[in-house]
Design an enzyme around this catalytic site. Sequence first.
Site, PDB file in Angstrom:
ATOM      1  N   CYS A 147      -0.282   4.293  11.146  1.00 52.73           N
ATOM      2  CA  CYS A 147       0.102   5.541  12.166  1.00 52.73           C
ATOM      3  C   CYS A 147      -1.151   5.691  12.870  1.00 52.73           C
ATOM      4  O   CYS A 147      -1.780   6.514  13.105  1.00 52.73           O
ATOM      5  CB  CYS A 147       0.235   6.775  11.156  1.00 52.73           C
ATOM      6  SG  CYS A 147      -1.063   7.189   9.992  1.00 52.73           S
ATOM      7  N   CYS A 176       1.018  -1.290   0.008  1.00 54.12           N
ATOM      8  CA  CYS A 176      -0.048  -0.071  -0.097  1.00 54.12           C
ATOM      9  C   CYS A 176       1.074   1.114   0.045  1.00 54.12           C
ATOM     10  O   CYS A 176       1.229   1.739   1.131  1.00 54.12           O
ATOM     11  CB  CYS A 176      -0.761   0.125   1.239  1.00 54.12           C
ATOM     12  SG  CYS A 176      -2.000  -1.598   1.345  1.00 54.12           S
ATOM     13  N   ASN A 224       6.912   7.684   0.329  1.00 56.23           N
ATOM     14  CA  ASN A 224       7.953   7.975   1.126  1.00 56.23           C
ATOM     15  C   ASN A 224       8.640   6.707   1.476  1.00 56.23           C
ATOM     16  O   ASN A 224       9.891   6.571   1.633  1.00 56.23           O
ATOM     17  CB  ASN A 224       7.592   8.756   2.273  1.00 56.23           C
ATOM     18  CG  ASN A 224       7.393  10.138   1.988  1.00 56.23           C
ATOM     19  OD1 ASN A 224       8.041  10.790   1.182  1.00 56.23           O
ATOM     20  ND2 ASN A 224       6.709  10.811   2.722  1.00 56.23           N
ATOM     21  N   LYS A 225       7.990   5.578   1.954  1.00 48.03           N
ATOM     22  CA  LYS A 225       8.617   4.427   2.360  1.00 48.03           C
ATOM     23  C   LYS A 225       9.435   3.792   1.181  1.00 48.03           C
ATOM     24  O   LYS A 225      10.361   2.896   1.275  1.00 48.03           O
ATOM     25  CB  LYS A 225       7.617   3.511   3.241  1.00 48.03           C
ATOM     26  CG  LYS A 225       7.360   4.377   4.497  1.00 48.03           C
ATOM     27  CD  LYS A 225       6.193   3.406   5.462  1.00 48.03           C
ATOM     28  CE  LYS A 225       5.919   4.392   6.468  1.00 48.03           C
ATOM     29  NZ  LYS A 225       4.596   4.998   5.987  1.00 48.03           N
ATOM     30  N   ARG A 243      -3.289   9.184  -5.941  1.00 49.69           N
ATOM     31  CA  ARG A 243      -1.993   9.212  -4.860  1.00 49.69           C
ATOM     32  C   ARG A 243      -0.706   8.376  -5.716  1.00 49.69           C
ATOM     33  O   ARG A 243       0.325   8.901  -5.572  1.00 49.69           O
ATOM     34  CB  ARG A 243      -2.602   8.358  -3.718  1.00 49.69           C
ATOM     35  CG  ARG A 243      -3.360   9.172  -2.587  1.00 49.69           C
ATOM     36  CD  ARG A 243      -3.945   8.153  -1.714  1.00 49.69           C
ATOM     37  NE  ARG A 243      -3.072   7.843  -0.886  1.00 49.69           N
ATOM     38  CZ  ARG A 243      -2.638   8.419   0.416  1.00 49.69           C
ATOM     39  NH1 ARG A 243      -3.160   9.605   0.772  1.00 49.69           N
ATOM     40  NH2 ARG A 243      -1.669   7.933   1.165  1.00 49.69           N
TER      41      ARG A 243
HETATM   42  N1  SAM Z   1       3.423   3.850   2.643  1.00 52.68           N
HETATM   43  C1  SAM Z   1       2.702   4.991   2.235  1.00 52.68           C
HETATM   44  C2  SAM Z   1       3.829   6.167   2.392  1.00 52.68           C
HETATM   45  O1  SAM Z   1       4.822   5.619   3.289  1.00 52.68           O
HETATM   46  O2  SAM Z   1       4.029   7.157   1.719  1.00 52.68           O
HETATM   47  C3  SAM Z   1       1.720   5.588   2.828  1.00 52.68           C
HETATM   48  C4  SAM Z   1       0.517   4.213   2.613  1.00 52.68           C
HETATM   49  S1  SAM Z   1      -1.180   4.946   3.490  1.00 52.68           S
HETATM   50  C5  SAM Z   1      -0.883   4.638   5.092  1.00 52.68           C
HETATM   51  C6  SAM Z   1      -2.163   3.675   2.789  1.00 52.68           C
HETATM   52  C7  SAM Z   1      -2.375   3.719   1.350  1.00 52.68           C
HETATM   53  O3  SAM Z   1      -3.109   2.233   1.139  1.00 52.68           O
HETATM   54  C8  SAM Z   1      -3.420   4.598   0.633  1.00 52.68           C
HETATM   55  O4  SAM Z   1      -2.551   5.193  -0.307  1.00 52.68           O
HETATM   56  C9  SAM Z   1      -4.312   3.814   0.043  1.00 52.68           C
HETATM   57  O5  SAM Z   1      -4.976   4.438  -1.348  1.00 52.68           O
HETATM   58  C10 SAM Z   1      -3.635   2.460  -0.256  1.00 52.68           C
HETATM   59  N2  SAM Z   1      -4.750   1.377  -0.229  1.00 52.68           N
HETATM   60  C11 SAM Z   1      -5.957   1.237   0.531  1.00 52.68           C
HETATM   61  N3  SAM Z   1      -6.424  -0.002   0.088  1.00 52.68           N
HETATM   62  C12 SAM Z   1      -5.591  -0.697  -0.569  1.00 52.68           C
HETATM   63  C13 SAM Z   1      -5.636  -1.899  -1.291  1.00 52.68           C
HETATM   64  N4  SAM Z   1      -6.681  -2.752  -1.134  1.00 52.68           N
HETATM   65  N5  SAM Z   1      -4.640  -2.303  -2.067  1.00 52.68           N
HETATM   66  C14 SAM Z   1      -3.654  -1.387  -2.221  1.00 52.68           C
HETATM   67  N6  SAM Z   1      -3.549  -0.180  -1.675  1.00 52.68           N
HETATM   68  C15 SAM Z   1      -4.678   0.330  -1.014  1.00 52.68           C
END
Ligand code: SAM
Length: 304
Positions: free
Chosen positions: A234, A109, A114-115, A138
């Site tokens: 988070c 996800c 950033n990660k 995103r």
């Molecule tokens: N790891 C990212 C970073 O460090 O920049 C932040 C991730 S954020 C907490 C969670 C992400 O999961 C969101 O961008 C959302 O769109 C995505 N997401 C939600 N459900 C998902 C799924 N079933 N499969 C893939 N991505 C998903």
Amino acid sequence: SVKHPVGDQLPRYVRVNTLKTTVEDVVDYLKRDGFSYLGKASRLEDLSLKDRYFLSDLHLPELLVFSPKTDFHDHFLYKAGHIVLQDKASCLPAHLLSPPPGSHIIDACAAPGNKTSQLAAIMKNKGRLFAFDLDGKRLATMSTLLLRAGVTCQQLANQDFLKVDPDNPQYKDVEYILLDPSCSGSGMVCLQDNTSADQEKEQARLASLASFQLRCLNHALRFPSLKRLVYSTCSIHKQENEEVVAACLQQNPGFRLVPLLAEWPERGLEPLPQCLRASTAKTLTHGFFVALLEKHSEPGNTKQ
Ligand code: SAM
């Protein structure tokens, strides 16, 4: 209620992007730019800085620490991708997963990335980094961020991670997974003022998030060559953190928790002290949770 530092009082953290520069060069540049370098922090209290003083972090070698109101959004080093503006706690997952150069990795996800960019730096851009996100917008932001950061080992896909087939031969060498799924965001201090929200609605939202997080975790453990997985949120809620991990371990006896950073000041809640937590009060960061799962290596212990 007890007052801890709020968002605009937390130190500002800057991760040096080692794909483009070195910590030394960034420190030199900033000194010439009017900042005063104090060397490496030795205690958490050192991280409370004023004015234009800065330090190297005591836990993460690529991290520099600045006073709360320092803003780098218009700074050359940020625009050129030499530094990434990333909270200290959110640097933990990739740092702890620590995939060697050449490895195949999934960032399940991934957006805004950033990660992902930190993983690419740890891998020195060598290997393959499969990054998924459900949200196309995103993911577009993420492409820009990765380009600026000089990341080249990634393969982005606008895809539901839960629908990615673990038995697809593309992923047969994936040994590392970073799973940072959607969560309540309750650890982000700027979002913490919703205390009057409807309790019942909030409980239903948490239960639904926890169930999604557990499904993601169980799915990730099905990749056949997986050795290590880091799970992070988070969120400060046990329901999205320790409870998700405990349920997953119960359902996947072939995996166990790796005890993390003995020197880190805040542990996972009982019964999972192997995990890490972060908070404004104890780590001077946003609220965060990290668990590292590892496949048992002893034969006979891997049955599902
Ligand atoms: N790891 C990212 C970073 O460090 O920049 C932040 C991730 S954020 C907490 C969670 C992400 O999961 C969101 O961008 C959302 O769109 C995505 N997401 C939600 N459900 C998902 C799924 N079933 N499969 C893939 N991505 C998903």
